[in-house]
Scaffold this active site. Structure first.
Site, PDB file in Angstrom:
ATOM      1  N   CYS A  12      35.496  85.864  15.720  1.00 40.43           N
ATOM      2  CA  CYS A  12      35.179  84.524  16.216  1.00 40.43           C
ATOM      3  C   CYS A  12      33.760  84.098  15.832  1.00 40.43           C
ATOM      4  O   CYS A  12      33.008  84.857  15.236  1.00 40.43           O
ATOM      5  CB  CYS A  12      35.335  84.498  17.740  1.00 40.43           C
ATOM      6  SG  CYS A  12      34.200  85.611  18.589  1.00 40.43           S
ATOM      7  N   CYS A  15      31.117  86.368  17.149  1.00 44.40           N
ATOM      8  CA  CYS A  15      31.063  87.635  16.411  1.00 44.40           C
ATOM      9  C   CYS A  15      30.262  87.454  15.124  1.00 44.40           C
ATOM     10  O   CYS A  15      29.460  88.311  14.757  1.00 44.40           O
ATOM     11  CB  CYS A  15      32.472  88.124  16.082  1.00 44.40           C
ATOM     12  SG  CYS A  15      33.492  88.431  17.532  1.00 44.40           S
TER      13      CYS A  15
END
Length: 80
Positions: A12, A15
């Site tokens: 994501c 991340c």
């Protein structure tokens, strides 16, 4: 011994940001650790990360559920 850093999460936006912050921190410290991304859900659970993103340094979970800033990551790296 080469330090191993793992960015744990499904890939994501958070991340990605954590990975960028880790790269900034290690660059500023002049370190050359192995940086890997763990995106497989089974591996994420196995690593003990219940909230992503997670940051693991040398098999120790140091951050979970938030994006650590480069300054904090540098402190964590220097404590290892």
């Amino acid at each position: 011994m080469i330090m191993e850093i793992k960015i744990v999460g499904p890939g994501c936006k958070n991340c990605q940001k954590l990975k960028e912050n880790v790269e900034t921190a290690v660059s500023e410290l002049g370190m050359t650790p192995t940086i890997t991304k763990v995106e497989d859900m089974a591996e994420i659970v196995k690593a003990g990360v219940m909230k992503t993103p997670g940051l693991i340094i040398d098999d120790k979970l140091v951050v979970s559920g938030r994006v650590a800033k480069p300054k904090e990551i540098k402190q964590l790296l220097q404590e290892v």
